[in-house]
Structure formats: C-alpha cells, structure tokens
Scaffold this motif. Structure first.
Motif, short mmCIF file in Angstrom:
data_model
loop_
_atom_site.label_atom_id
_atom_site.label_comp_id
_atom_site.label_asym_id
_atom_site.label_seq_id
_atom_site.Cartn_x
_atom_site.Cartn_y
_atom_site.Cartn_z
N GLU A 11 0.46 -1.05 -0.44
CA GLU A 11 -0.50 -0.11 -0.06
C GLU A 11 1.27 1.18 0.08
OE1 GLU A 11 -3.75 -2.10 2.44
OE2 GLU A 11 -2.55 -0.56 3.09
N HIS A 12 2.27 1.29 1.09
CA HIS A 12 3.12 2.48 0.82
C HIS A 12 3.84 2.29 -0.48
CE1 HIS A 12 4.23 2.64 4.74
NE2 HIS A 12 3.21 3.41 4.71
N GLY A 13 3.46 1.69 -1.30
CA GLY A 13 4.60 1.95 -2.41
C GLY A 13 3.10 2.56 -4.00
N TYR A 14 1.92 1.85 -3.34
CA TYR A 14 1.19 2.96 -4.62
C TYR A 14 0.88 4.77 -3.73
CZ TYR A 14 -0.95 -1.17 -6.54
OH TYR A 14 -0.80 -2.30 -7.38
N ILE A 15 0.69 4.67 -2.16
CA ILE A 15 0.93 6.13 -1.98
C ILE A 15 2.03 6.73 -2.95
CG2 ILE A 15 1.93 6.86 0.05
CD1 ILE A 15 -0.49 5.37 1.50
N VAL A 16 3.10 6.04 -2.90
CA VAL A 16 4.58 6.63 -2.91
C VAL A 16 4.46 6.94 -4.34
CG1 VAL A 16 7.28 6.00 -3.54
CG2 VAL A 16 5.92 5.95 -1.30
N SER A 17 3.71 6.55 -5.38
CA SER A 17 3.27 6.99 -6.57
C SER A 17 2.62 7.65 -7.07
CB SER A 17 3.64 4.72 -7.35
OG SER A 17 3.90 4.29 -7.04
N VAL A 18 1.59 8.05 -6.02
CA VAL A 18 0.46 8.77 -6.53
C VAL A 18 0.78 9.98 -5.86
CG1 VAL A 18 -1.32 9.73 -5.85
CG2 VAL A 18 -1.63 7.41 -6.21
N LEU A 19 1.88 10.14 -5.04
CA LEU A 19 3.23 11.53 -4.36
C LEU A 19 3.49 11.60 -5.47
CD1 LEU A 19 3.27 10.58 -1.07
CD2 LEU A 19 2.18 12.17 -1.49
N ASP A 20 4.71 10.88 -6.19
CA ASP A 20 5.43 11.02 -7.66
C ASP A 20 4.43 11.66 -8.63
OD1 ASP A 20 7.45 9.79 -6.31
OD2 ASP A 20 7.26 8.29 -7.07
N VAL A 21 3.31 11.06 -9.26
CA VAL A 21 2.95 12.38 -10.05
C VAL A 21 2.38 13.25 -9.10
CG1 VAL A 21 0.40 11.43 -11.32
CG2 VAL A 21 2.05 9.44 -10.75
N LEU A 22 2.00 13.08 -7.62
CA LEU A 22 0.98 15.19 -7.44
C LEU A 22 2.58 15.33 -8.16
CD1 LEU A 22 -0.78 16.44 -6.40
CD2 LEU A 22 -0.10 15.51 -4.56
N GLU A 23 3.24 14.93 -7.57
CA GLU A 23 4.71 15.88 -7.92
C GLU A 23 5.23 16.44 -9.33
OE1 GLU A 23 8.64 14.47 -5.48
OE2 GLU A 23 8.29 16.11 -3.88
N GLN A 24 4.97 15.35 -9.95
CA GLN A 24 5.61 15.63 -11.26
C GLN A 24 4.32 16.97 -12.26
OE1 GLN A 24 3.72 12.82 -13.77
NE2 GLN A 24 5.16 12.94 -15.31
N GLN A 25 3.81 16.86 -10.74
CA GLN A 25 2.03 17.82 -12.06
C GLN A 25 2.33 18.56 -11.17
OE1 GLN A 25 -0.10 17.94 -14.22
NE2 GLN A 25 0.68 15.89 -13.95
N LEU A 26 3.20 18.84 -10.24
CA LEU A 26 3.33 20.47 -9.88
C LEU A 26 4.49 20.52 -9.66
CD1 LEU A 26 3.43 19.88 -5.53
CD2 LEU A 26 2.05 20.94 -7.01
N ARG A 27 5.58 20.25 -10.42
CA ARG A 27 6.71 21.04 -11.23
C ARG A 27 6.43 21.32 -12.63
NH1 ARG A 27 9.93 15.82 -9.31
NH2 ARG A 27 9.18 14.95 -11.41
N ARG A 28 4.77 21.16 -13.25
CA ARG A 28 4.26 21.49 -14.04
C ARG A 28 4.04 22.95 -13.61
NH1 ARG A 28 0.23 18.66 -18.33
NH2 ARG A 28 1.70 16.76 -17.97
N PHE A 29 3.58 23.27 -12.49
CA PHE A 29 2.59 24.17 -11.93
C PHE A 29 4.21 25.54 -12.03
CE2 PHE A 29 -0.96 23.09 -10.13
CZ PHE A 29 -2.18 23.62 -10.24
#
Ligand SMILES: [Fe+2]
Ligand SMILES: [Fe+2]
Length: 188
Positions: A11-29
C-alpha cells in the motif's frame, strides 16, 4: 514476516507512486506549464479515499496492539495515531486549496504548490518512519495470536489502485503511474 506487513508495504508503494505523480504535476505548475487538473484531482481524491479510510485505520489498530504489548514503543516511534490525524489535517488543507484553484478563486498557484509540497513531504517522511521503525517493531514484538486478532478486526477492503477498480479517474491515475514509471526506467 507477517503478511499484513507485506500488504502495508505494498500500500505504501501505491501511496508513494501517487505522491510521485502529484509532484510531477507540481513541477509543471512551477515552470509555468498547465498542470493536468484531472490528474491532480484524482491524486487528492485517492488520498482522501483508501489511505485515509483504510490504510491509516489498519495501522492504528496494529499500533494500539503494539502499544499494549510494549508501551515503550511510543517513545521509539512517536504517536502514530496523532501522525495520521496530522496527515488528515494536511489533506483537508490540500483538498480545500485544490477546490479553490478549480473554482478559480483568488488562490495564488504558489500557495497551492506550497500546501501540496508540504503534504508530499509529510507523507514521504511518515511512510519512511513506518518502514524503518514501525514495521520492524511490529515484526519483532507481535506474535501469531496478535496477528489473528488483528486480521479479524481489520477491513479487508483493497486499494483501488491495487485491485484495478473500473473507476475512470483511478484508471487515469494508474495509467499515469505506469507511463511515468516506464519513462523514468528508460531514463536510468
Ligand atoms: Fe501511517
Ligand atoms: Fe502507512
């Protein structure tokens, strides 16, 4: 290693993957690009769902049991239930900031980015603490009879990202994670 630890780790693996995706979007911002709001909203919704509703309560049950078996463990790990409440509060702030951004309220993008960054940092730190201190402590202290009681008390619901739910937004999130993971794997 008790199976529940394997499950919590996955479950942590999924949480971290979604954090990575969110972080990737923030970089775009941050570089002035348009972020994909559908992905950002799906990520926030994901955290409001399974991790908040199932993952943390399962860990709270294990932590309670651990605390009864060895009260000194709180000094070692800290109060995990309080840490989960702090994450809930950070998540509420994130959800509120996102709603304001989506409604085009006067929320500077920089404020949203900062709130999201704080949430990501807090979550990453929390998962790391659990993996380095909490999981080893429960493997060391709890016995088979504890696990039987805990298994019976815990929700059997599975993470929607784990079981491939048909929900369109989560499918989008899953696809984004897989694409991103394959991109970063080829960059390495
Ligand atoms: Fe946790
Ligand atoms: Fe956790």
């Amino acid at each position: 290693m008790p199976p529940i630890i394997d499950l919590l780790r996955r479950e942590h693996g999924y949480i971290v993957s979604v954090l990575d995706v969110l972080e990737q979007q923030l970089r775009r911002f941050e570089i002035g690009d348009q972020a994909d709001y559908e992905i950002v909203a799906a990520a926030v919704e994901y955290f409001q769902g399974f991790p908040d509703r199932c993952h943390h309560p399962k860990e709270n049950l294990v932590f309670d049991r651990l605390r009864k078996r060895d009260p000194s463990v709180v000094q070692e790990i800290g109060d995990l239930a309080q840490a989960h409440r702090d994450i809930e509060a950070a998540l509420r702030a994130l959800g509120g900031a996102l709603t304001a951004v989506l409604n085009d309220a006067e929320v500077p993008r920089q404020i949203f980015v900062q709130i999201a960054k704080d949430f990501i940092a807090q979550q990453r730190q929390h998962c790391a603490l659990e993996e380095t201190q909490f999981f080893p402590a429960i493997a060391r202290i709890l016995a088979d009879d504890d696990w039987q009681v805990l298994q019976g008390a815990m929700t059997q619901e599975r993470d929607q990202l784990l079981n491939g739910s048909g929900d369109r937004r989560f499918e989008l999130l899953r696809r984004t994670i897989l694409e991103w993971q394959s991109e970063t794997a080829t960059e390495r």
